[in-house]
Design an enzyme around this catalytic site. Sequence first.
Site, PDB file in Angstrom:
ATOM      1  N   CYS A   8       0.859  -1.184   0.000  1.00  0.00           N
ATOM      2  CA  CYS A   8       0.000   0.000   0.000  1.00  0.00           C
ATOM      3  C   CYS A   8       0.893   1.232   0.000  1.00  0.00           C
ATOM      4  CB  CYS A   8      -0.991  -0.015   1.170  1.00  0.00           C
ATOM      5  SG  CYS A   8      -0.245   0.060   2.812  1.00  0.00           S
ATOM      6  N   ASN A  11       2.284   1.527   4.403  1.00  0.00           N
ATOM      7  CA  ASN A  11       2.589   0.278   5.119  1.00  0.00           C
ATOM      8  C   ASN A  11       2.340   0.397   6.627  1.00  0.00           C
ATOM      9  OD1 ASN A  11       5.447  -1.920   5.720  1.00  0.00           O
ATOM     10  ND2 ASN A  11       3.382  -2.514   5.213  1.00  0.00           N
ATOM     11  N   CYS A  13      -1.380   0.985   7.549  1.00  0.00           N
ATOM     12  CA  CYS A  13      -2.812   0.709   7.735  1.00  0.00           C
ATOM     13  C   CYS A  13      -3.270  -0.547   6.997  1.00  0.00           C
ATOM     14  CB  CYS A  13      -3.665   1.892   7.265  1.00  0.00           C
ATOM     15  SG  CYS A  13      -3.357   3.406   8.168  1.00  0.00           S
ATOM     16  N   ARG A  14      -3.239  -0.506   5.657  1.00  0.00           N
ATOM     17  CA  ARG A  14      -3.880  -1.577   4.882  1.00  0.00           C
ATOM     18  C   ARG A  14      -2.989  -2.795   4.672  1.00  0.00           C
ATOM     19  NH1 ARG A  14      -5.124   2.139  -0.058  1.00  0.00           N
ATOM     20  NH2 ARG A  14      -3.173   2.989   0.756  1.00  0.00           N
ATOM     21  N   SER A  15      -1.777  -2.604   4.144  1.00  0.00           N
ATOM     22  CA  SER A  15      -0.964  -3.794   3.837  1.00  0.00           C
ATOM     23  C   SER A  15      -0.538  -4.580   5.085  1.00  0.00           C
ATOM     24  CB  SER A  15       0.237  -3.453   2.933  1.00  0.00           C
ATOM     25  OG  SER A  15       1.079  -2.495   3.492  1.00  0.00           O
ATOM     26  N   ASP A 117      -8.031   3.969   1.376  1.00  0.00           N
ATOM     27  CA  ASP A 117      -7.080   4.347   2.423  1.00  0.00           C
ATOM     28  C   ASP A 117      -7.863   4.834   3.637  1.00  0.00           C
ATOM     29  OD1 ASP A 117      -5.115   5.398   3.984  1.00  0.00           O
ATOM     30  OD2 ASP A 117      -4.109   6.456   2.357  1.00  0.00           O
TER      31      ASP A 117
HETATM   32  P1  4NP Z   1      -1.695   2.890   4.230  1.00  0.00           P
HETATM   33  O1  4NP Z   1      -2.272   4.256   4.792  1.00  0.00           O
HETATM   34  O2  4NP Z   1      -1.207   3.180   2.837  1.00  0.00           O
HETATM   35  O3  4NP Z   1      -2.893   1.999   4.229  1.00  0.00           O
HETATM   36  O4  4NP Z   1      -0.613   2.477   5.177  1.00  0.00           O
HETATM   37  C1  4NP Z   1      -1.571   5.466   4.793  1.00  0.00           C
HETATM   38  C2  4NP Z   1      -0.978   5.895   5.935  1.00  0.00           C
HETATM   39  C3  4NP Z   1      -0.317   7.101   5.951  1.00  0.00           C
HETATM   40  C4  4NP Z   1      -0.240   7.881   4.821  1.00  0.00           C
HETATM   41  C5  4NP Z   1      -0.836   7.447   3.663  1.00  0.00           C
HETATM   42  C6  4NP Z   1      -1.488   6.226   3.660  1.00  0.00           C
HETATM   43  N1  4NP Z   1       0.402   9.140   4.834  1.00  0.00           N
HETATM   44  O5  4NP Z   1       0.434   9.809   3.802  1.00  0.00           O
HETATM   45  O6  4NP Z   1       0.941   9.545   5.859  1.00  0.00           O
END
Ligand code: 4NP
Length: 148
Positions: A8, A11, A13-15, A117
């Site tokens: 994702c 790294n 939240c989702r992955s 996200d």
């Molecule tokens: P993830 O979520 O891609 O599911 O881990 C996010 C967490 C933080 C950010 C973007 C996506 N960020 O831009 O800080």
Amino acid sequence: MKSVLFVCLGNICRSPLAEGIARDIVQRKKLDVEVDSCGTGDWHIGEHPCENSVKVAKMHGIDISMLVSRQITRNDLEHFEMIVALDSKNYDDLKRMGAKNLYKLGDFGYDGVDVPDPYFFNGFKGFEKVYEMIHVCVNNLFEIKFGL
Ligand code: 4NP
């Protein structure tokens, strides 16, 4: 060896949820499949998964609190048999990096939609929806790709 990398953006939240759910399948079914996750971005390198992802996983009996965020490397592109993007932005970024064996998680049970996200969502509800999507798709992926 069979191997799958979930990717994702951050790294955190989702992955990590996809990795935790996949590791749980591997453990319960005693499979020989390497599982990992990473992000395309570098903002959260070294951090543990976000609080809401840890919480929603725990509600389903899965501990992801020890996972640590890392960014994708060129070596990952060669190493993993399957590289699985959580949304189409991740998919396009990975394609541009030259990833082959590239898949989108939503193609395994959610008509190819993006796993949204949840980081900027209001509250916890988004995480429950995201957990459900990832759970369904990761289980289908293992069934379809690894015959399990
Ligand atoms: P993830 O979520 O891609 O599911 O881990 C996010 C967490 C933080 C950010 C973007 C996506 N960020 O831009 O800080």
